[in-house]
Design a protein around this motif. Structure first.
Motif, PDB file in Angstrom:
ATOM      1  N   SER A 177       0.799  -1.293  -0.121  1.00  0.00           N
ATOM      2  CA  SER A 177       0.298   0.070   0.357  1.00  0.00           C
ATOM      3  C   SER A 177       1.074   1.381   0.068  1.00  0.00           C
ATOM      4  O   SER A 177       1.872   1.322   0.428  1.00  0.00           O
ATOM      5  CB  SER A 177      -0.656  -0.161   0.833  1.00  0.00           C
ATOM      6  OG  SER A 177      -0.131  -0.176   2.593  1.00  0.00           O
ATOM      7  N   ALA A 178      -0.086   2.584  -0.602  1.00  0.00           N
ATOM      8  CA  ALA A 178       0.536   3.628  -0.443  1.00  0.00           C
ATOM      9  C   ALA A 178       2.293   4.269  -0.939  1.00  0.00           C
ATOM     10  O   ALA A 178       2.617   4.345  -0.850  1.00  0.00           O
ATOM     11  CB  ALA A 178       1.087   4.617   1.179  1.00  0.00           C
ATOM     12  N   ASN A 179       2.062   3.386  -2.380  1.00  0.00           N
ATOM     13  CA  ASN A 179       2.670   3.445  -3.002  1.00  0.00           C
ATOM     14  C   ASN A 179       2.659   4.299  -4.647  1.00  0.00           C
ATOM     15  O   ASN A 179       1.779   4.798  -4.391  1.00  0.00           O
ATOM     16  CB  ASN A 179       4.217   1.951  -3.870  1.00  0.00           C
ATOM     17  CG  ASN A 179       4.457   1.379  -2.691  1.00  0.00           C
ATOM     18  OD1 ASN A 179       5.842   2.189  -2.346  1.00  0.00           O
ATOM     19  ND2 ASN A 179       4.202   0.998  -1.379  1.00  0.00           N
ATOM     20  N   GLN A 180       3.087   4.232  -5.243  1.00  0.00           N
ATOM     21  CA  GLN A 180       2.558   4.588  -7.298  1.00  0.00           C
ATOM     22  C   GLN A 180       2.530   3.288  -7.973  1.00  0.00           C
ATOM     23  O   GLN A 180       3.145   3.532  -9.107  1.00  0.00           O
ATOM     24  CB  GLN A 180       3.354   5.453  -7.603  1.00  0.00           C
ATOM     25  CG  GLN A 180       3.735   7.267  -6.088  1.00  0.00           C
ATOM     26  CD  GLN A 180       5.132   8.135  -6.612  1.00  0.00           C
ATOM     27  OE1 GLN A 180       5.493   7.825  -7.623  1.00  0.00           O
ATOM     28  NE2 GLN A 180       4.525   8.940  -5.714  1.00  0.00           N
ATOM     29  N   PHE A 181       1.788   2.141  -7.328  1.00  0.00           N
ATOM     30  CA  PHE A 181       1.926   1.325  -8.412  1.00  0.00           C
ATOM     31  C   PHE A 181       0.790   1.958  -9.434  1.00  0.00           C
ATOM     32  O   PHE A 181      -0.115   2.075  -9.585  1.00  0.00           O
ATOM     33  CB  PHE A 181       1.917   0.288  -8.197  1.00  0.00           C
ATOM     34  CG  PHE A 181       3.172  -0.053  -7.123  1.00  0.00           C
ATOM     35  CD1 PHE A 181       3.951  -0.960  -7.634  1.00  0.00           C
ATOM     36  CD2 PHE A 181       2.476  -0.542  -6.010  1.00  0.00           C
ATOM     37  CE1 PHE A 181       5.094  -0.919  -7.042  1.00  0.00           C
ATOM     38  CE2 PHE A 181       4.202  -0.897  -4.992  1.00  0.00           C
ATOM     39  CZ  PHE A 181       5.575  -1.200  -5.368  1.00  0.00           C
ATOM     40  N   SER A 182       0.945   1.155 -10.687  1.00  0.00           N
ATOM     41  CA  SER A 182       0.466   1.156 -11.741  1.00  0.00           C
ATOM     42  C   SER A 182      -0.397   0.225 -12.874  1.00  0.00           C
ATOM     43  O   SER A 182       0.377  -0.888 -12.305  1.00  0.00           O
ATOM     44  CB  SER A 182       0.576   2.183 -12.980  1.00  0.00           C
ATOM     45  OG  SER A 182       1.520   1.948 -13.474  1.00  0.00           O
ATOM     46  N   GLY A 183      -1.000   0.005 -13.925  1.00  0.00           N
ATOM     47  CA  GLY A 183      -1.389  -1.507 -13.853  1.00  0.00           C
ATOM     48  C   GLY A 183      -2.581  -1.786 -13.912  1.00  0.00           C
ATOM     49  O   GLY A 183      -2.969  -1.743 -12.623  1.00  0.00           O
ATOM     50  N   ALA A 242      -3.604  -1.194  -1.782  1.00  0.00           N
ATOM     51  CA  ALA A 242      -4.749   0.583  -1.369  1.00  0.00           C
ATOM     52  C   ALA A 242      -3.864   1.314  -1.462  1.00  0.00           C
ATOM     53  O   ALA A 242      -2.037   1.153  -1.827  1.00  0.00           O
ATOM     54  CB  ALA A 242      -5.279   0.880   0.139  1.00  0.00           C
ATOM     55  N   HIS A 243      -4.003   2.808  -1.694  1.00  0.00           N
ATOM     56  CA  HIS A 243      -3.359   3.948  -2.442  1.00  0.00           C
ATOM     57  C   HIS A 243      -2.114   2.909  -3.500  1.00  0.00           C
ATOM     58  O   HIS A 243      -0.636   4.360  -2.805  1.00  0.00           O
ATOM     59  CB  HIS A 243      -2.965   4.371  -0.440  1.00  0.00           C
ATOM     60  CG  HIS A 243      -3.480   5.256   0.041  1.00  0.00           C
ATOM     61  ND1 HIS A 243      -4.459   6.169   0.458  1.00  0.00           N
ATOM     62  CD2 HIS A 243      -4.334   4.330   1.252  1.00  0.00           C
ATOM     63  CE1 HIS A 243      -5.493   5.702   1.022  1.00  0.00           C
ATOM     64  NE2 HIS A 243      -5.058   5.632   1.706  1.00  0.00           N
ATOM     65  N   ASN A 244      -2.791   3.393  -3.933  1.00  0.00           N
ATOM     66  CA  ASN A 244      -1.449   3.391  -5.492  1.00  0.00           C
ATOM     67  C   ASN A 244      -2.574   3.699  -6.435  1.00  0.00           C
ATOM     68  O   ASN A 244      -3.538   4.203  -6.702  1.00  0.00           O
ATOM     69  CB  ASN A 244      -1.380   2.057  -6.018  1.00  0.00           C
ATOM     70  CG  ASN A 244      -0.041   1.464  -4.930  1.00  0.00           C
ATOM     71  OD1 ASN A 244       1.222   1.651  -4.755  1.00  0.00           O
ATOM     72  ND2 ASN A 244      -0.332   0.326  -3.536  1.00  0.00           N
ATOM     73  N   ALA A 245      -2.184   3.355  -7.882  1.00  0.00           N
ATOM     74  CA  ALA A 245      -2.943   3.858  -8.862  1.00  0.00           C
ATOM     75  C   ALA A 245      -3.245   3.036 -10.134  1.00  0.00           C
ATOM     76  O   ALA A 245      -3.375   2.380 -11.309  1.00  0.00           O
ATOM     77  CB  ALA A 245      -2.298   4.833  -9.708  1.00  0.00           C
ATOM     78  N   LEU A 246      -3.531   1.671  -9.539  1.00  0.00           N
ATOM     79  CA  LEU A 246      -3.903   0.867 -10.286  1.00  0.00           C
ATOM     80  C   LEU A 246      -5.499   0.598 -10.908  1.00  0.00           C
ATOM     81  O   LEU A 246      -6.709   1.828  -9.962  1.00  0.00           O
ATOM     82  CB  LEU A 246      -3.898  -0.394  -8.886  1.00  0.00           C
ATOM     83  CG  LEU A 246      -2.650  -1.295  -7.687  1.00  0.00           C
ATOM     84  CD1 LEU A 246      -2.863  -1.973  -7.054  1.00  0.00           C
ATOM     85  CD2 LEU A 246      -1.491  -1.836  -9.376  1.00  0.00           C
ATOM     86  N   GLN A 247      -4.745   0.186 -12.311  1.00  0.00           N
ATOM     87  CA  GLN A 247      -6.286   0.381 -13.045  1.00  0.00           C
ATOM     88  C   GLN A 247      -6.906  -0.835 -13.323  1.00  0.00           C
ATOM     89  O   GLN A 247      -6.488  -2.000 -12.923  1.00  0.00           O
ATOM     90  CB  GLN A 247      -5.863   0.713 -14.045  1.00  0.00           C
ATOM     91  CG  GLN A 247      -5.602   2.645 -14.133  1.00  0.00           C
ATOM     92  CD  GLN A 247      -5.658   2.709 -15.423  1.00  0.00           C
ATOM     93  OE1 GLN A 247      -5.854   2.723 -16.718  1.00  0.00           O
ATOM     94  NE2 GLN A 247      -4.533   3.988 -15.159  1.00  0.00           N
TER      95      GLN A 247
END
Ligand SMILES: *[C@@H]1O[C@H](CO)[C@@H](O)[C@H](O)[C@H]1NC(C)=O
Ligand SMILES: *[C@@H]1O[C@H](CO)[C@@H](O)[C@H](O)[C@H]1NC(C)=O
Ligand SMILES: *[C@@H]1O[C@H](CO)[C@@H](O)[C@H](O)[C@H]1NC(C)=O
Ligand SMILES: *[C@@H]1O[C@H](CO)[C@@H](O)[C@H](O)[C@H]1NC(C)=O
Ligand SMILES: *[C@@H]1O[C@H](CO)[C@@H](O)[C@H](O)[C@H]1NC(C)=O
Ligand SMILES: *[C@@H]1O[C@H](CO)[C@@H](O)[C@H](O)[C@H]1NC(C)=O
Ligand SMILES: *[C@@H]1O[C@H](CO)[C@@H](O)[C@H](O)[C@H]1NC(C)=O
Ligand SMILES: *[C@@H]1O[C@H](CO)[C@@H](O)[C@H](O)[C@H]1NC(C)=O
Length: 523
Positions: free
Chosen positions: A65-71, A89-94
């Motif tokens: 949680s609380a990183n900038q993972f995406s995808g 939680a608190h990432n940019a997962l899509q």
């Protein structure tokens, strides 16, 4: 992230949360297949999560949680069947939540909040029966919230800030559109008729099982078998980790040939002993299987009960009843406690009952193979329970002995077993005899006074029957004039011990005879 971390293949716990690590996760991290706990929370890691995350087959807790993972969330995450706590939680997962996550049956805590996830909440999540915490809030999810399984217990907090979610179950969500409701009705009708049929089958089965159970229990109770209901209980590997505070040193009860035993307290407050098998040990897998096989099928008040097991390819543990008063070994040699003669006789009668049951009451005889005072555990009432079946042997149909190379403990091993590797129930009788001697003389077979021709057995044989006061544990005799009744009793116990430990296996008595003799000893 330093690249060498991925090379520490024995790593089990990795906490590098709350730092300022940047970059993407090392590819080699996914090779750490023994990893139990991974916390990379609160960094600035980026990039997408690869399919290889599914390689962490042993993991019980993953917090990214609380990183900038995406995808997208890789669907292979569903392969981590032991996972009980997952936070992304608190990432940019899509993208959508993978259907396969419904397979992570041990999941207790799932947090996917504050991402950009879209699509439905998979229906498969209804199968997650241990899920007590779910958070998918602050995403872009849509469609109907599942209503079965654990979903009954979640509040609107779990789903808030997903504009397009709907459902009848959760108070603050809008109802789903009517077309859907109609389909729902027919679905409900089908579900109810199926439920009706299932219920009927269940009732009939339950009645039949109850009748059989009563009958079996009646028989077993008549035979002195303790048939405690509800002794099997599901405990997740993760709960064990918590129960023992991460298998901490302060919980360690002891270390044996096949692994270590820890004291743990389950969420319910119940105390248990957790035996963790040392998988580096060549025979560990086999020991685990043998112990499971032996103990699962046996129920006797003088055998240690298995409450549950936790098993995955890289980690195996047995959850056993906790024995408050520790081992017989501890009681014999401690200066703080003293067992009186009656307690010692009772303990040895209990051990004899346990062995008699192993030798004669299973479809094939079971040989314990490693009988010694440290494998006899005492419960709060000082009732003895045999434990450590790690090298036990199940003799095949019609087989009276088998051959082995795994040996018991020196000093207690019968000569036929030690020299020839021949295992039979007579080996246990020999070890039992040696234990009888030890319990009443408080002298270990490995004591340094024994060497050459002098061993525990010959020392006792030489003192029998006239010099018995010279060998018996002085705590049992006291200062006063010896009472002849007590000495006669001790002398028949020593005679029985000699009869058990005859050099030649065929001359040894059997456990049925031992039980008869001990029961008739007048004290
Ligand atoms: C880690 O392992 C790789 C090969 O698997 C090797 O090339 C590399 O030198 C190792 N790194 C360290 C720091 O040991
Ligand atoms: C991981 O680390 C974070 C930050 O220290 C902490 O808040 C969180 O509870 C940890 N996660 C778990 C599952 O222990
Ligand atoms: C799972 O991790 C979260 C932090 O990420 C923590 O608050 C929670 O207590 C953990 N759940 C369990 C069952 O340990
Ligand atoms: C969320 O995902 C959608 C595509 O699914 C994308 O158009 C949008 O920009 C994303 N929003 C953020 C804040 O990343
Ligand atoms: C063990 O089996 C014998 C018969 O072989 C029977 O008499 C005895 O009651 C059984 N004991 C237990 C504890 O099941
Ligand atoms: C055995 O353990 C129980 C529980 O710890 C304790 O109450 C009891 O006194 C112990 N028995 C003896 C004989 O010390
Ligand atoms: C035990 O003592 C008897 C004599 O009392 C002797 O004949 C026998 O050989 C002894 N056995 C052993 C194994 O020492
Ligand atoms: C020991 O064996 C001898 C010879 O078989 C027998 O006479 C004796 O009663 C046995 N003693 C005990 C206590 O079993």
């Amino acid at each position: 992230m330093p690249c060498c971390i991925g090379n520490i293949t024995t790593l089990r716990h990795l906490y590098i949360d709350t730092n300022r690590l940047t970059s993407s996760i090392l590819a080699s991290l996914w090779l750490l297949k023994d990893l139990l706990v991974l916390n990379l929370s609160t960094n600035t890691l980026s990039g997408s999560l690869p399919q290889e995350i599914g390689n962490l087959r042993a993991a019980t807790l993953i917090d990214l949680s609380a990183n900038q993972f995406s995808g997208r969330i890789p669907s292979t995450i569903g392969d981590i069947q032991t996972l009980s706590n997952l936070s992304l939680a608190h990432n940019a997962l899509q993208g959508s939540i993978p259907e396969s996550m419904g397979k992570i049956i041990s999941l207790v805590h799932l947090d996917l909040s504050h991402n950009n996830l879209s699509g439905n909440i998979p229906k498969s999540f209804e199968a997650l029966k241990y899920l007590t915490y779910l958070n998918v809030s602050f995403n872009d999810l849509s469609g109907e919230v599942p209503s079965g399984g654990a979903f009954k217990n979640f509040s609107s907090q779990s789903f808030m800030s997903n504009e397009r979610l709907c459902g009848d179950l959760i108070f603050s969500l809008p109802s789903c559109p009517t077309g859907r409701q109609k389909r729902r009705k027919t679905r409900l009708a089908v579900v109810f008729s199926l439920l009706g049929i299932t219920l009927l089958i269940l009732i009939v089965t339950a009645l039949a099982m109850y009748a059989i159970g009563r009958y079996r229990r009646k028989i077993l109770v008549e035979n002195g078998v303790d048939f405690a209901p509800g002794t099997t209980l599901r405990v997740s590997c993760y709960e064990l980790l918590q129960a023992t505070e991460g298998y901490s040193e302060s919980h360690l009860l002891g270390t044996g040939s096949s692994g270590s035993v820890y004291r743990g307290t389950l969420n319910t407050g119940r105390n248990v002993a957790v035996k963790v098998f040392n998988l580096q040990e060549q025979n560990a897998f086999k020991s685990f299987d043998v112990e499971c096989e032996v103990l699962r099928n046996l129920r006797h008040r003088n055998l240690c009960k298995v409450i549950s097991t936790c098993s995955n390819p890289d980690f195996k543990a047995l959850v056993l009843e906790y024995m408050f008063n520790g081992s017989l070994e501890k009681w014999l040699y401690s200066d703080d406690y003293m067992l009186d003669i009656l307690q010692r006789i009772n303990i040895m009668i209990n051990v004899a009952y346990g062995l008699e049951y192993l030798h004669y009451n299973y479809s094939t005889p079971i040989v314990h193979c490693d009988l010694k005072p440290s494998n006899v555990l005492l419960d709060e009432d000082l009732v003895a329970h045999l434990s450590d079946f790690g090298i036990a042997k199940l003799l095949g149909e019609g087989e009276s002995n088998a051959y082995t190379t795994t040996l018991g403990t020196l000093g207690y091993i019968a000569p036929d077993y030690g020299l020839e590797g021949s295992v039979s129930i007579r080996c246990d009788v020999y070890s039992y005899g040696i234990m009888l001697m030890e319990v009443f003389t408080r002298m270990k077979p490995s004591d340094e006074k024994f060497s050459g021709d002098l061993n525990l057995r010959s020392w006792i044989n030489d003192s029998m029957p006239y010099a018995i006061t010279g060998i018996i544990d002085s705590n049992l005799l006291g200062q006063e004039e010896h009472d002849t009744k007590k000495l006669r009793c001790l002398s028949s116990i020593m005679e029985l011990a000699l009869n058990c430990s005859m050099q030649s296996a065929s001359e040894r008595v059997n456990m049925k005879e031992v039980v008869t003799v001990l029961k008739n000893i007048k004290f």
